[in-house]
Design an enzyme around this catalytic site. Structure first.
Site, PDB file in Angstrom:
ATOM      1  N   ASP A  19       0.872  -1.156   0.000  1.00  0.00           N
ATOM      2  CA  ASP A  19       0.000   0.000   0.000  1.00  0.00           C
ATOM      3  C   ASP A  19       0.923   1.224   0.000  1.00  0.00           C
ATOM      4  OD1 ASP A  19      -2.389   1.552   0.300  1.00  0.00           O
ATOM      5  OD2 ASP A  19      -1.917   1.762   2.423  1.00  0.00           O
ATOM      6  N   LEU A  20       0.404   2.372  -0.338  1.00  0.00           N
ATOM      7  CA  LEU A  20       1.234   3.576  -0.424  1.00  0.00           C
ATOM      8  C   LEU A  20       1.119   4.457   0.815  1.00  0.00           C
ATOM      9  CD1 LEU A  20       3.093   5.424  -2.125  1.00  0.00           C
ATOM     10  CD2 LEU A  20       1.022   6.410  -3.114  1.00  0.00           C
ATOM     11  N   ASP A  21      -0.067   5.019   1.009  1.00  0.00           N
ATOM     12  CA  ASP A  21      -0.269   5.962   2.108  1.00  0.00           C
ATOM     13  C   ASP A  21      -0.127   5.271   3.462  1.00  0.00           C
ATOM     14  OD1 ASP A  21      -0.831   7.671   0.081  1.00  0.00           O
ATOM     15  OD2 ASP A  21      -2.992   7.735   0.404  1.00  0.00           O
ATOM     16  N   THR A  80       0.804  10.536   3.209  1.00  0.00           N
ATOM     17  CA  THR A  80       0.049  11.583   2.511  1.00  0.00           C
ATOM     18  C   THR A  80      -1.284  11.866   3.198  1.00  0.00           C
ATOM     19  OG1 THR A  80      -0.965   9.982   1.022  1.00  0.00           O
ATOM     20  CG2 THR A  80       1.089  11.014   0.286  1.00  0.00           C
ATOM     21  N   LYS A 101      -8.940   5.708   5.669  1.00  0.00           N
ATOM     22  CA  LYS A 101      -7.745   4.989   5.215  1.00  0.00           C
ATOM     23  C   LYS A 101      -8.131   3.845   4.279  1.00  0.00           C
ATOM     24  CE  LYS A 101      -4.182   5.641   8.755  1.00  0.00           C
ATOM     25  NZ  LYS A 101      -3.373   4.934   9.789  1.00  0.00           N
ATOM     26  N   SER A 123      -2.554   0.328  -4.437  1.00  0.00           N
ATOM     27  CA  SER A 123      -3.114   1.460  -3.711  1.00  0.00           C
ATOM     28  C   SER A 123      -4.434   1.930  -4.309  1.00  0.00           C
ATOM     29  CB  SER A 123      -2.106   2.624  -3.742  1.00  0.00           C
ATOM     30  OG  SER A 123      -2.672   3.805  -3.226  1.00  0.00           O
ATOM     31  N   ALA A 124      -5.314   2.403  -3.435  1.00  0.00           N
ATOM     32  CA  ALA A 124      -6.590   2.963  -3.893  1.00  0.00           C
ATOM     33  C   ALA A 124      -6.398   4.327  -4.534  1.00  0.00           C
ATOM     34  CB  ALA A 124      -7.557   3.077  -2.718  1.00  0.00           C
ATOM     35  N   LYS A 182     -10.814  -1.709  -1.290  1.00  0.00           N
ATOM     36  CA  LYS A 182     -10.522  -2.582  -0.162  1.00  0.00           C
ATOM     37  C   LYS A 182     -11.650  -2.406   0.858  1.00  0.00           C
ATOM     38  CE  LYS A 182      -5.677  -1.310  -0.875  1.00  0.00           C
ATOM     39  NZ  LYS A 182      -4.526  -0.552  -0.351  1.00  0.00           N
ATOM     40  N   GLU A 235       0.435  -3.280   4.726  1.00  0.00           N
ATOM     41  CA  GLU A 235      -0.744  -2.413   4.848  1.00  0.00           C
ATOM     42  C   GLU A 235      -0.814  -1.745   6.220  1.00  0.00           C
ATOM     43  OE1 GLU A 235      -3.449  -1.012   3.935  1.00  0.00           O
ATOM     44  OE2 GLU A 235      -3.808  -1.679   1.877  1.00  0.00           O
ATOM     45  N   ASP A 236      -1.352  -0.529   6.243  1.00  0.00           N
ATOM     46  CA  ASP A 236      -1.544   0.168   7.518  1.00  0.00           C
ATOM     47  C   ASP A 236      -3.014   0.283   7.890  1.00  0.00           C
ATOM     48  OD1 ASP A 236      -1.908   3.687   6.988  1.00  0.00           O
ATOM     49  OD2 ASP A 236      -2.192   2.112   5.513  1.00  0.00           O
TER      50      ASP A 236
END
Length: 225
Positions: free
Chosen positions: A19-21, A27, A55, A124-125, A155, A179-180
């Site tokens: 995942d990115l954020d 971000t 998130k 990522s979304a 997700k 993932e966070d």
């Protein structure tokens, strides 16, 4: 797709989906500022606690939640205009991002697993993932990028990670997801993948391993999954 000059890892896990954020970069602050600005234009406020609930949630679903919190109803056309406006503010902020905003340990960990032969994909979304990876100098680590422009389901639906595994050429049980968000961990597990949670154990209860950040991980941790 970049050619991997390193040998395949000998363990079952052969691919890493990120995942990115909140995992590679943070971000969330920019999303928060843009959503708060939008809420304020409609006459109500938007809190950081509410932002946490967004998130891993798509832009359209996030807007629907915010409108519900504010008790505001909009037509589909109005919603589309609002989502576009929020995104324009957000993009304006992230285009000013720098490598200094990469989370601690990210570059070292990505370098290590890349050299160890693991394939890497982003899942990522966000529809702006490419911009963020370029601005933070992380794009070269990834063999594939799956973002909100390529998937139709948010997700916890596993679509984004299953698409990443498919593009990398691996079965779900050969992949681990980083993932966070609770929804992201659920998506990984529903897709038949291992999940490493970035955050709090008390929150990411379904993850196979939970750490506070990528700076706490090594290649050995992947080999032991």
């Amino acid at each position: 797709m970049q050619e991997n000059k390193y040998p395949e890892p000998s363990t079952l896990i052969k691919a890493c989906l990120f995942d990115l954020d909140g995992v590679l970069v943070d971000t969330a602050v920019y999303h928060y500022q843009a959503w708060k600005r939008l809420a304020n234009t409609m006459g109500f406020d938007f809190t950081e606690a509410q932002n946490e609930q967004l998130k891993g949630v798509s832009r359209v679903e996030s807007l629907n939640k915010i409108l519900a919190w504010g008790g505001v109803e909009k037509t589909d056309a109005e919603k589309e205009a609002l989502a576009t406006l929020k995104n324009s503010w957000y993009v304006d902020m992230i285009t000013k991002m720098t490598p200094a905003e990469v989370l601690p340990g990210t570059v070292d960990f990505l370098t290590a697993i890349h050299k160890a032969g693991y394939k890497l994909a982003l899942g990522s979304a966000s529809k702006n993932s490419g911009i963020i990876l370029e601005r933070t100098n992380l794009a070269h680590f990834f063999d594939e990028l799956v973002d909100g422009n390529m998937v139709t389901k948010s997700k916890p639906d596993p679509e984004v990670f299953l698409k990443g595994a498919e593009l990398l050429g691996f079965k779900p049980d050969e992949c681990v997801v980083f993932e966070d968000a609770v929804a992201g961990v659920e998506a990984a597990k529903r897709g038949g993948m291992k999940a490493i949670g970035i955050g709090e154990k008390s929150v990411l209860t379904e993850a196979d391993v939970v750490v506070s950040g990528l700076d706490k991980l090594t290649v050995k941790d992947l080999e032991e999954l």
